[in-house]
Design a protein around this motif. Structure first.
Motif, PDB file in Angstrom:
ATOM      1  N   LYS A  56       0.533  -1.077  -0.242  1.00 28.99           N
ATOM      2  CA  LYS A  56      -0.116   0.214  -0.064  1.00 28.99           C
ATOM      3  C   LYS A  56       0.860   1.502  -0.167  1.00 28.99           C
ATOM      4  O   LYS A  56       0.364   2.820  -0.342  1.00 28.99           O
ATOM      5  CB  LYS A  56      -1.463   0.073   0.857  1.00 28.99           C
ATOM      6  N   LEU A 102       0.501  -6.170  14.162  1.00 32.30           N
ATOM      7  CA  LEU A 102       0.300  -6.413  12.805  1.00 32.30           C
ATOM      8  C   LEU A 102      -0.650  -7.830  12.243  1.00 32.30           C
ATOM      9  O   LEU A 102       0.322  -8.787  13.312  1.00 32.30           O
ATOM     10  CB  LEU A 102       1.862  -7.118  12.384  1.00 32.30           C
ATOM     11  N   ARG A 103      -1.269  -8.248  11.840  1.00 31.91           N
ATOM     12  CA  ARG A 103      -1.258  -9.613  11.425  1.00 31.91           C
ATOM     13  C   ARG A 103      -2.004 -10.045  10.533  1.00 31.91           C
ATOM     14  O   ARG A 103      -1.843 -11.155  10.286  1.00 31.91           O
ATOM     15  CB  ARG A 103      -3.244  -9.457  11.912  1.00 31.91           C
ATOM     16  N   ASP A 104      -0.983  -9.227   9.139  1.00 30.79           N
ATOM     17  CA  ASP A 104      -0.984  -9.986   7.766  1.00 30.79           C
ATOM     18  C   ASP A 104       0.481 -10.559   8.405  1.00 30.79           C
ATOM     19  O   ASP A 104       1.294 -10.720   8.025  1.00 30.79           O
ATOM     20  CB  ASP A 104      -0.495  -8.603   6.368  1.00 30.79           C
ATOM     21  N   MET A 159       2.748  -2.380   8.860  1.00 30.43           N
ATOM     22  CA  MET A 159       1.150  -2.048   9.116  1.00 30.43           C
ATOM     23  C   MET A 159       1.073  -1.394   7.510  1.00 30.43           C
ATOM     24  O   MET A 159      -0.322  -1.816   7.676  1.00 30.43           O
ATOM     25  CB  MET A 159       0.861  -1.467  10.400  1.00 30.43           C
ATOM     26  N   GLN A 163      -1.594  -3.728   5.508  1.00 33.57           N
ATOM     27  CA  GLN A 163      -2.517  -4.038   6.261  1.00 33.57           C
ATOM     28  C   GLN A 163      -3.172  -2.601   5.816  1.00 33.57           C
ATOM     29  O   GLN A 163      -2.551  -1.307   5.847  1.00 33.57           O
ATOM     30  CB  GLN A 163      -3.138  -3.432   7.318  1.00 33.57           C
TER      31      GLN A 163
END
Length: 163
Positions: A56, A102-104, A159, A163
């Motif tokens: 992104k 952070l989850r990605d 992030m 994300q």
């Protein structure tokens, strides 16, 4: 149709070129085997790949790349000084638990690579629910400071990128 046969065209081309260069032979047999290898390997590893990567903020990724490079140089000097230190100046290594936002999966993979590349830190364990990370720090001065460094210097930009 073509996307099913070649899910990752760059990986296919890279494998073909790598096979030919490493074998230093460009005969018909090597070309045929290289093409078969280049087509089959991406097809076989496709189920193992995480979700597709979407940057992104590519400019921020570039900044993060240079930040990590600078940190590698700085930490190399800190490790050198630490290994040569004597008495009460010897570094005290310890583990710290870093809570993660952070989850990605791609971002977590990059964070793992960053923490393993920077001398003096090592990614030791990830909680099953991906909520926390156990990191060993070679020269632990203040645990809370190390947590904030990891979160602000690496996790926060990741992030924004992933994300």
């Amino acid at each position: 149709m073509i996307r099913k046969l070649l899910p990752d065209p760059l990986l296919t081309l890279g494998l073909i070129a790598l096979w030919l260069v490493l074998n230093r032979s460009y005969g018909l047999g090597h070309w045929l085997f290289a093409v078969v290898l280049g087509v089959l390997v991406p097809l076989l590893v496709q189920p193992l790949r995480p979700v597709p990567v979407f940057f992104k903020r590519p400019g921020l990724a570039f900044v993060l790349f240079w930040r990590v490079g600078l940190d590698v140089v700085v930490w190399n000097w800190r490790i050198l000084r630490g290994t040569l230190a004597t008495g009460d100046k010897v570094p005290k290594g310890d583990f710290v638990v870093v809570p993660l936002d952070l989850r990605d999966p791609n971002g977590l993979a990059v964070l793992a690579a960053i923490l393993c590349v920077i001398p003096g830190t090592i990614w030791s364990e990830l909680a099953l629910d991906r909520s926390a990370l156990l990191v060993h720090v070679f020269d632990m001065k203040h645990a809370e400071e190390e947590i904030q460094t990891i979160k602000n210097r690496y996790e926060k930009p990741l992030m924004e990128i992933f994300q």
